[in-house]
Design a protein around this motif. Structure first.
Motif, PDB file in Angstrom:
ATOM      1  N   HIS A  16      -8.589   8.317   7.801  1.00 38.82           N
ATOM      2  CA  HIS A  16      -9.602   8.605   7.338  1.00 38.82           C
ATOM      3  C   HIS A  16     -10.729   7.993   7.180  1.00 38.82           C
ATOM      4  O   HIS A  16     -10.120   5.915   7.703  1.00 38.82           O
ATOM      5  CB  HIS A  16      -9.362   8.551   5.400  1.00 38.82           C
TER       6      HIS A  16
ATOM      7  N   GLN B 225     -13.449  11.304   0.866  1.00 39.87           N
ATOM      8  CA  GLN B 225     -12.690  10.751   1.801  1.00 39.87           C
ATOM      9  C   GLN B 225     -12.701  12.469   3.180  1.00 39.87           C
ATOM     10  O   GLN B 225     -12.872  13.587   3.286  1.00 39.87           O
ATOM     11  CB  GLN B 225     -11.591  10.930   2.409  1.00 39.87           C
TER      12      GLN B 225
ATOM     13  N   ASP C 219      -0.002  13.607   3.020  1.00 33.87           N
ATOM     14  CA  ASP C 219      -1.069  12.457   3.327  1.00 33.87           C
ATOM     15  C   ASP C 219      -0.984  12.868   1.286  1.00 33.87           C
ATOM     16  O   ASP C 219      -0.931  14.333   0.658  1.00 33.87           O
ATOM     17  CB  ASP C 219      -1.916  12.748   3.670  1.00 33.87           C
ATOM     18  N   ASN C 220      -0.993  11.818   0.423  1.00 38.26           N
ATOM     19  CA  ASN C 220      -1.138  12.175  -0.686  1.00 38.26           C
ATOM     20  C   ASN C 220      -2.139  12.387  -1.380  1.00 38.26           C
ATOM     21  O   ASN C 220      -2.869  13.134  -2.360  1.00 38.26           O
ATOM     22  CB  ASN C 220      -0.988  10.264  -1.226  1.00 38.26           C
TER      23      ASN C 220
ATOM     24  N   ASN D 152      -2.033  14.938   7.691  1.00 39.08           N
ATOM     25  CA  ASN D 152      -2.526  15.564   6.800  1.00 39.08           C
ATOM     26  C   ASN D 152      -1.727  16.157   5.982  1.00 39.08           C
ATOM     27  O   ASN D 152      -2.214  15.776   4.149  1.00 39.08           O
ATOM     28  CB  ASN D 152      -3.616  15.780   7.530  1.00 39.08           C
TER      29      ASN D 152
ATOM     30  N   GLY E  32      -9.901   4.919  -3.511  1.00 40.23           N
ATOM     31  CA  GLY E  32      -9.123   3.701  -2.589  1.00 40.23           C
ATOM     32  C   GLY E  32      -8.881   2.273  -4.061  1.00 40.23           C
ATOM     33  O   GLY E  32      -9.765   1.813  -4.086  1.00 40.23           O
TER      34      GLY E  32
ATOM     35  N   TRP F 226      -4.890   3.191  11.220  1.00 36.54           N
ATOM     36  CA  TRP F 226      -4.173   3.794  10.080  1.00 36.54           C
ATOM     37  C   TRP F 226      -3.533   3.102  10.016  1.00 36.54           C
ATOM     38  O   TRP F 226      -3.183   2.166   9.962  1.00 36.54           O
ATOM     39  CB  TRP F 226      -3.411   4.829  10.584  1.00 36.54           C
TER      40      TRP F 226
ATOM     41  N   LEU G 216       0.998   4.423  -2.545  1.00 35.85           N
ATOM     42  CA  LEU G 216       0.423   5.663  -2.622  1.00 35.85           C
ATOM     43  C   LEU G 216       1.376   6.407  -2.842  1.00 35.85           C
ATOM     44  O   LEU G 216       1.679   8.289  -3.110  1.00 35.85           O
ATOM     45  CB  LEU G 216       0.189   5.407  -1.058  1.00 35.85           C
TER      46      LEU G 216
ATOM     47  N   ARG H 142      -0.408   7.219   4.534  1.00 30.10           N
ATOM     48  CA  ARG H 142      -2.052   7.542   4.616  1.00 30.10           C
ATOM     49  C   ARG H 142      -2.080   7.867   5.746  1.00 30.10           C
ATOM     50  O   ARG H 142      -1.961   7.567   7.252  1.00 30.10           O
ATOM     51  CB  ARG H 142      -3.074   6.623   4.741  1.00 30.10           C
TER      52      ARG H 142
ATOM     53  N   ARG I  36       1.008  -1.548  -0.189  1.00 27.31           N
ATOM     54  CA  ARG I  36      -0.147   0.304   0.058  1.00 27.31           C
ATOM     55  C   ARG I  36       0.465   1.024   0.197  1.00 27.31           C
ATOM     56  O   ARG I  36       0.454   2.109  -0.693  1.00 27.31           O
ATOM     57  CB  ARG I  36      -1.426   0.280   1.439  1.00 27.31           C
ATOM     58  N   LYS I  37       2.000   1.226   0.827  1.00 27.79           N
ATOM     59  CA  LYS I  37       2.541   2.202   1.111  1.00 27.79           C
ATOM     60  C   LYS I  37       3.153   2.956  -0.788  1.00 27.79           C
ATOM     61  O   LYS I  37       3.317   3.319  -0.918  1.00 27.79           O
ATOM     62  CB  LYS I  37       3.474   2.173   2.284  1.00 27.79           C
TER      63      LYS I  37
ATOM     64  N   THR J 173       1.950   9.180   9.253  1.00 36.87           N
ATOM     65  CA  THR J 173       1.717  10.176   7.737  1.00 36.87           C
ATOM     66  C   THR J 173       0.326  11.594   8.877  1.00 36.87           C
ATOM     67  O   THR J 173      -0.667  10.682   8.900  1.00 36.87           O
ATOM     68  CB  THR J 173       0.935   9.498   6.519  1.00 36.87           C
TER      69      THR J 173
END
Length: 243
Positions: A164, A181, A211-212, A208, A61, A157, A7, A161, A3-4, A206
């Protein structure tokens, strides 16, 4: 790819085709999905009327709910443990003086305290396999004031990310109006993540601002959260759509 890395490379680099199979290839996916709104990251600000601003569109996502019509529930906690969170969302119509939009379908989903999603897993994106269970996902229909409520836990989390909640809003006929989101106040997240089942996972890596998804601003996506760890928290948030 984990996932990292997903993103870090950014959703735009992957393109719509890379995300769409996650939404549409399952045989139990029967809900209408607007692929463009479900996979395109929007700006922090949107169209405005005299009294409100359209909520930014964001990616659904890599873990959208596969069949939300089968999860019409108010309490989405299931067997997940964590700090209680009550979620109240008001859907407003930009094209009708920002009045509450009655009869809208609202889907929400988020990860558990350890950062895992139901309906997925056993892959590089998420090693823990939760492909056969459904937790922290649900659908409600807005009342006459455009309001829905859910009972859940405070989201955890995962790397890359900020905390969210995902939201997908449809009109009463099933037409997709917005995928977005919800962001969380960082000071409250730090308090939550220091205790209970969250403590072993530690603090979010991460912010806000980094965050990507949220780094272009959270002016239309930041929630209001009140309460305490002992009593639970209440999240309220208005989402403005064009209907």
């Amino acid at each position: 790819m984990d996932r990292k890395e997903f993103l870090r490379r950014g959703f735009s680099a992957l393109g719509i085709a890379a995300i769409t199979p996650l939404i549409s290839c399952s045989s139990d996916t029967v809900d209408p999905v607007d692929a463009s709104s479900g996979t395109t990251t929007g700006s922090a600000t949107g169209s405005t009327s005299d009294t409100c601003t359209a909520t930014a569109s964001e990616t659904a996502g890599p873990f959208p709910t596969k069949s939300p019509s089968g999860l019409v529930i108010n309490d989405i906690t299931s067997d997940r443990t964590g700090t209680k969170l009550s979620v109240t969302l008001t859907i407003q119509n930009l094209n009708s003086s920002c009045e509450g939009l009655a009869g809208a379908l609202v889907d929400i989903w988020h990860c558990d305290a350890a950062g895992n999603y139901s309906e997925y897993g056993g892959s590089g994106m998420q090693s823990t396999n939760y492909t056969t269970v459904h937790f922290l996902r649900g659908r409600q229909t807005t009342d006459a004031n455009g309001r829905v409520t859910f009972t859940s836990i405070y989201p955890g989390w995962y790397s890359g990310r900020a905390p969210h909640i995902h939201v997908h809003v449809y009109n009463a006929s099933g037409k997709s109006l917005l995928v977005t989101q919800i962001a969380f106040p960082e000071a409250i997240s730090k308090v939550v993540y220091a205790q209970g089942v969250y403590a072993s996972h530690g603090q979010a890596d991460t912010t806000n601002a980094r965050d990507n998804i949220f780094r272009d601003g959270v002016s239309t996506e930041m929630s209001t959260v009140t309460g305490s760890v002992s009593a639970g928290y209440e999240l309220t948030h208005a989402i403005v759509v064009s209907a």
